[in-house]
Structures are given as structure tokens and as C-alpha cells.
Design an enzyme around this catalytic site. Structure first.
Site, PDB file in Angstrom:
ATOM      1  CD  GLU A   1     -10.817  29.219 108.859  1.00  0.00           C
ATOM      2  OE1 GLU A   1     -10.281  30.275 109.235  1.00  0.00           O
ATOM      3  OE2 GLU A   1     -11.723  29.191 108.004  1.00  0.00           O
TER       4      GLU A   1
ATOM      5  CG  PHE B   1     -14.027  31.342  88.149  1.00  0.00           C
ATOM      6  CD1 PHE B   1     -14.433  30.541  87.091  1.00  0.00           C
ATOM      7  CD2 PHE B   1     -12.678  31.575  88.320  1.00  0.00           C
ATOM      8  CE1 PHE B   1     -13.502  29.978  86.227  1.00  0.00           C
ATOM      9  CE2 PHE B   1     -11.738  31.018  87.460  1.00  0.00           C
ATOM     10  CZ  PHE B   1     -12.157  30.218  86.408  1.00  0.00           C
TER      11      PHE B   1
END
Length: 707
Positions: A349, A409
Site C-alpha cells: 500500500e 503481545f
């Protein structure tokens, strides 16, 4: 270079070193993150030894006044460059951000609404009023908020106000992942195989996924920042991924269109910084390695990449510039690629704005990207040729988030920020070094010296990543965290030497605090006489990780001689217990620790090597008596589901009386615009449901009970 700033969050919004913060940390999504980035007011860019574009030509007229349509770190960042260029600045703020650093730094400030970002920093009408009333000639959007909103750029153009960024065509073309992929193909940029249209429903998603071949990536067409993205390995995951991705896309971007493409397994995420002007010129400013991620969001970035050779770097740069020229791109932008183990790369992107991690590029090239954006917006051509762009040294950025790294995480954490102190006394931060080793060592020191109290943060994870042998070798990919920590992050695992060092330091701290308390008692006005014999040594019982260690400590001046399970160590420090940071020397090894809490019962929490360890330290007599104390029974959590994070209940999938299987979805919680499926921990019958769709829940709140 020296210094850094932190940002996008309440952790920066007040900014003075050591300042205490009474306000809550959960005002908006932006308040959940803090990143290490450079502080340009201090010896700007040592990296610019060979490329001196960071300097400013005072004869080059740009703008008299710029409004910054943002807050936090990026607003401060833009203001600093504007001051250097002699440009007056206007800050915008919500009513609760009136005392923020960016407000105080700016020449003028305008309140644009209440705390919710939809009513302030995303309130285009209020921001346009601020532009008119302050007579700002240009607007810098920063990143996030309105930075990639073509309607905002159109509104400014209608008022003859310059948008410091690309034109609306480039924003539209690159902001739509479907259109950008078609343009990339036309510009002969390598693209990932996949379906180029809009996926209509879950059934079509399954059909397309089968045609492409699993695994596939389902992603929002208007997406970014890891939102609206799911990996699917089979039909069932494709259906779930379509549902969650479309909901996240609608929530985050107001656009639920999705596309599907082949998932490149174990790739690196490497991006190219580009810079274009309004005269058809464009440059690539080398790469940034962004492969350390969780939930498709970056955690650690560095420049350059240890993986790329000059040939691959040039090929990626040239394709990035080709794409920029295809849309007449005129500003700073970033083209992101996935790179496989054989150095094949594929367009991912393009971000039509300044990136959070832009300072690592500035450190190694010497370019001030904000200055270049302002020059380009005014109509000046680029001052440099491609051959002028160097790679000098190495730079690393760690994103310090207000979240719990021990949960997936990093699940969001909220609370009151009680103390905050940046490691601004350390040299060479973003961090920057002459090579990667030096940059990483400086980051290690910076993380050890960063004081954040009141909210859970991810410093322990960051520190573990940058000292991990795989990371140091450069053996990384976007699955690094799950590969290195397959059972989840558990904090730093102490070696025997480190454990003994920690026990020696903790014991020394305990004795130092006891001696200080005794000193206060001896010099008080107690009506009861206190007689304390001189203690030659202290025999202690120290509990760490359910293990009991015998420690004997004695003090001579600033040094404690400590015996830990038969091993002897010397610990030296100033023992300033009022300081949030304590530098200690253990047998010649220098450590920076933080004592987060000390309780009268001997319990202490100490941050050591980035991880917080809980210990219980008792004298020999107290340890003997403690054996008679009853232990608190742990709560049986097998039949209950509690929220692992603060958020909003999006959906409830069960009701009382329903039978559920282990792993079955119970409810969906949205946090940071990411949807998280909560599942049953065992098979059973639903006893009660304690929430409903739309409810706001806190971490630990009871959601569902099973019989």
C-alpha cells in the site's frame, strides 16, 4: 543525534520531565500509544554530515502561519520545524487538551470541541473555522485524523488555503487499496496475486479464496494501521475474517469494502520513503525495516534494513518512485512492500502522509521531511538529486504503547498516569548510532531509563526484542513475535548470573530502605525510646518465582557485600531511594533499575532488564513467622470469562441455558477499533451473561459465567 520526543498520547501531552499527571489516560484511541522519536530542538541531526538540507535558507519565502490539524508528538514535531523556518504556528485542541505541550509550543491555539475526537480533531467545520479566524495560510495534517481525508483537502482548497500534503487525486487513488493496486500494476510495480475487485459477501470471499489458494489475506480497501485485516487458512476462517474485517473497516474508515489477495507467508515488511514535488521530480529516501509487528501493527522500526542489498534497495526505490510519479505525487509519502526470503518484493500500500516512523529516515539521510513538505507545498522544486541521498549510520525506533505485552503481545491498558519521565539526558536518541550495534545499545539504555507509572506498558517486550539473538542477526519477519514466543510473551528469562545480580540488588535495596527508616526513627521525636543495636550483617529470605533464596548482606559506605546462595557479589550505588531511577554497579556491571513499589510486608516490585519482577524479602525471624500465615486461595477462573482489556461489547453470541463447546465464540470486544473474539475456556452450559451489546467494559470485568 540527541534527545527524542514521545507522542500521540497523554504520555506526551504535558511533556515536562518528571511531571505528575492526575488526568485519566483514556480520552481517545490516540492516548494509547507512545513512540520514541527525535527531539529536533537538541543538536539537530548529527546524521547530516554529508547532506546539509536540514539547514534553512532564510531567503526562501514559504508561509507566514501554519495551522497543525493534529496533537501530541506530530504536532510538536511540525511546530519545531516551523520555528526553525520562522513560521508562526496555530495549534488546535479539545477542551481537555488545553494544557498539552503542543498547545504551549504554538504561537496561537484554538479549541475545536470536546474530548471525543469525532467532535474535535475530526470536526472539519470547527477546524475550518479555526483556519479562517487565525488566517492560517496552510495546514499540516500530521498523521492520523484528517491526514488522508480528501474532503478536508478540498475544503481547504476552496478557501485558498494550502494543504501540506499530496493533492486530492493522489489521496483518493492511493487511499483505496483496490484502485492503488490497479495503478501499481499499470506502473509496472510488483503486486501480490489476488482479486482486484470488491468482495460482495462471505460466500464470494470463500469462492475467491479457493481460486487464489490458501492462505489468503482479507483486508479493508480503505484500511491502514493493521485494522480490517485478517489471515485465513481455510473456508471457516475466511467467513469469520470477512465478518470481522468488514465490521472493523466500517468502524475505522466508514467503508466496509474488502479485497482478498494471496498471503505471503513469513515475509518482511519493508517500506520506502518517497518525496515528490509539483515539477515532476521524485526521490526515494532509502528504506525502513518494519517487520516486528503484532496484529499487523508496527512495534520496532529501523533504517536501513539489515536484509537489503544495494541492488534490491535500488529496485524497490525505483518502483516506489514510479508509483509516485504515476499519480503526480507531490509531498512526503511511503510505499510499503512485503519482501520474501529470496528478496522478491510486492507492493502492499501507499500512505499519503508522514509516517510515525519517519525520524529514522531523517537520521540516516539528514533530510528534515517536514521542512521538505512545507517547501513542496509552497511550490519549490526538490533541492537534491537521487545520487545525493546517503545512508549515514543506523537509527532505531521503538513504539512504547500503553498496553499489556503479556496478553497477545499487547492488549490496551488504561489508568491514571501518575509519573512520567523521558530519558532525555541520554545522547543519541531516536536512537541513532554510527552502526546498528551502537543504535541498539542506546535504545536498550533508553528503555531502561524510561519512567512510566500508573499504566501498564510494553517496555519489557521492546527490550527483549532488541536483545534477542534472532533480531540481532537480522533473522526476522512479520511473524517474529509468535515464532520467538509461541506460548506468549513471558518477560525476560533470567540467567543464573542475572538472577543472582537481581537478588543482590533487591536485597541491597531492602536493607537500604530499612536503614533509612531507622535513621528517620532515630532522629524523630518519638516519646518511646528506641534502642537499635548495630547490625553487622543482615540474613534475609528472598522469594522469587516461588523459590526461596538465602541472602546475607552487609554494608560498607555505598557498597553492599552480598552473598546469594553462596555466590558473593558487591553492589554499589548512591542509594537515592526517592529517585524513580537507580543506577547500580554489580561487580563491575552497570545496571539501571526502577523500584516500582516497596511494602512494609517485604513485597517489592523492581524493573530489572526491562521486566518487572515481584519479590518478597523478609528477615530470618520474619520468614520463620511468615510460615504461620494463611495463603489467599486463588480464584477458580475455569467457569468464568472476564474481559482481558477495556473496550466495548460489539456482540453477544450466547444466552443463559446455551451449551457451548471449548473454543466457541462467546462475545466480541472492540478495543482500539480492533475486534477481538472471546471464546469459552471449556465445554459447559451458560449460567449467566453479565453484559450486552454496546456496554463499555473494563479489564477484568465479568462477562459470562458457566455452570
Amino acid at each position: 543525534m540527541a534527545g527524542f520526543w514521545t507522542g500521540a498520547a497523554a504520555l506526551v501531552t504535558a511533556g515536562r520531565r518528571g511531571r505528575r499527571w492526575p488526568q485519566p489516560l483514556m480520552r481517545s484511541v490516540a492516548l494509547w500509544t507512545v513512540k520514541h522519536v527525535p527531539h529536533y530542538s537538541r543538536r539537530y541531526l548529527v546524521a547530516s554530515r554529508t547532506l546539509c538540507s536540514a539547514g534553512y535558507d532564510s531567503n526562501e519565502k514559504t508561509f507566514d502561519k501554519i495551522l497543525i490539524a493534529n496533537r501530541g508528538e506530530i504536532a510538536c514535531r511540525v511546530i519545531k520545524t516551523c520555528k526553525k523556518m520562522g513560521i508562526k504556528t496555530v495549534a488546535i485542541h479539545s477542551d481537555v487538551d488545553a494544557s498539552s505541550v503542543h498547545v504551549k509550543m504554538a504561537d496561537e491555539a484554538v479549541c475545536v470541541g470536546p474530548a471525543p475526537t469525532s467532535k474535535s480533531y475530526l470536526n472539519m467545520d470547527a477546524i475550518m473555522d479555526a483556519v479562517r479566524n487565525t488566517r492560517a495560510q496552510a495546514v499540516h495534517p500530521g498523521y492520523g485524523f484528517l491526514s488522508e481525508n480528501k474532503e478536508f483537502a478540498k475544503c481547504l482548497a476552496a478557501e485558498d488555503v494550502i494543504f501540506i500534503g499530496p493533492d486530492t487525486h493522489a489521496i483518493q487513488a492511493m487511499g483505496d487499496k483496490i484502485e492503488s493496486k490497479l495503478l501499481a500494476k499499470k506502473a509496472k510495480v510488483n503486486t501480490i496475486p489476488g482479486f482486484d475487485g470488491v468482495v460482495k459477501d462471505a460466500d464470494e470471499a470463500v469462492r475467491i479464496a479457493r481460486e487464489i489458494g490458501y492462505p489468503v489475506m482479507i483486508k479493508a480497501s480503505a484500511g491502514g494501521g493493521g485494522k480490517g485485516m485478517r489471515i485465513a487458512w481455510d473456508d471457516e476462517e475466511t467467513r469469520d475474517g470477512f465478518r470481522f474485517s468488514s465490521q472493523e473497516a466500517a468502524s475505522s474508515f466508514g467503508d466496509d469494502r474488502l479485497l482478498i489477495e494471496k498471503f505471503i507467508d513469513n515475509p518482511r515488511h519493508i517500506e520506502i520513503q518517497v518525496l515528490g514535488d509539483k515539477h515532476g521530480n521524485a526521490l526515494w529516501l532509502n528504506e525502513r525495516e518494519c517487520s516486528i509487528q503484532r496484529r499487523n501493527q508496527k512495534v520496532v522500526e529501523e533504517a536501513p534494513s539489515i536484509f537489503l542489498d544495494s541492488e534490491t534497495r535500488r529496485a524497490m526505490g525505483e518502483q516506489a518512485v514510479a508509483l509516485a510519479k504515476a499519480v503526480n505525487y507531490s509531498s512526503a509519502g511511503t510505499v510499503e512492500f512485503l519482501v520474501d526470503s529470496k528478496k522478491n518484493f510486492y507492493f502492499l500500500e501507499m500512505n499519503t502522509r508522514l509516517q510515525v516512523e519517519h525520524p529514522v529516515t531523517e537520521c540516516i539521510t539528514g533530510l528534515d521531511l517536514v521542512q521538505e513538505m512545507i517547501r513542496v507545498a509552497k511550490g519549490y522544486p526538490l533541492r537534491h538529486k537521487q545520487a545525493d541521498i546517503p545512508i549515514n549510520g543506523w537509527a532505531v525506533e521503538c513504539r512504547v504503547y500503553a498496553e499489556d505485552p503479556y496478553k497477545s503481545f499487547g492488549l490496551p491498558s488504561v489508568g491514571r498516569l501518575s509519573q512520567y519521565e523521558e530519558p532525555i539526558r541520554l545522547p543519541g536518541l531516536i536512537t541513532y548510532g554510527s552502526d546498528r550495534t551502537e543504535a541498539l545499545k542506546r535504545m536498550e539504555d533508553a528503555l531502561d531509563n524510561y519512567v512510566i507509572r500508573g499504566v501498564t506498558h510494553n517496555i519489557a517486550l521492546l527490550r527483549e526484542v532488541i536483545i534477542n539473538s534472532r533480531f540481532i542477526e537480522g533473522n526476522i519477519n512479520t511473524k517474529f513475535l509468535s515464532d520467538v514466543y509461541p506460548d506468549g510473551f513471558k518477560g525476560h528469562q533470567l540467567t543464573e548470573t542475572e538472577r543472582n545480580q537481581f537478588l543482590a540488588v533487591a536485597s541491597s535495596l531492602f536493607v537500604a530502605s530499612q536503614l533509612r527508616a531507622q535513621h528517620f526513627q532515630d532522629h524523630g521525636n518519638s516519646r518511646v525510646p528506641i534502642v537499635k543495636p548495630q547490625v553487622a550483617s543482615w540474613e534475609l529470605s528472598v522469594k522469587l518465582h516461588d523459590e526461596i533464596h538465602t541472602v546475607i548482606a552487609s554494608k560498607s559506605g555505598p557498597t553492599f557485600s552480598v552473598e546469594v546462595d553462596g555466590s558473593k557479589l558487591n553492589v554499589t550505588s548512591t542509594w537515592n531511594l526517592a529517585s524513580p531511577l537507580l543506577s547500580v554497579n554489580v561487580d563491575g556491571t552497570q545496571r539501571t533499575i526502577q523500584c516500582l513499589s516497596r511494602e512494609a510486608g517485604g513485597n517489592m516490585s523492581i524493573q530489572f532488564l526491562g521486566t518487572v519482577y515481584k519479590v518478597r524479602i523478609l528477615t530470618k525471624l520474619a520468614a520463620e513467622l511468615h510460615k504461620f500465615m494463611l495463603e489467599k486461595a486463588a480464584e477458580d477462573t475455569s467457569s468464568i470469562l472476564r474481559s482481558p482489556m477495556p473496550g466495548v461489547v460489539v456482540a453477544i453470541s450466547v444466552k443463559p441455558g446455551d451449551l457451548v463447546a471449548e473454543g466457541q465464540e462467546i462475545c466480541v470486544i472492540e478495543a482500539m477499533k480492533m475486534q477481538n473474539s472471546m471464546t469459552a475456556g471449556k465445554t459447559g452450559k451458560v449460567k449467566s451473561v453479565h453484559c450486552k451489546a454496546g456496554d463499555t467494559v473494563g479489564e477484568g470485568d465479568l462477562l459470562v459465567e458457566l455452570e
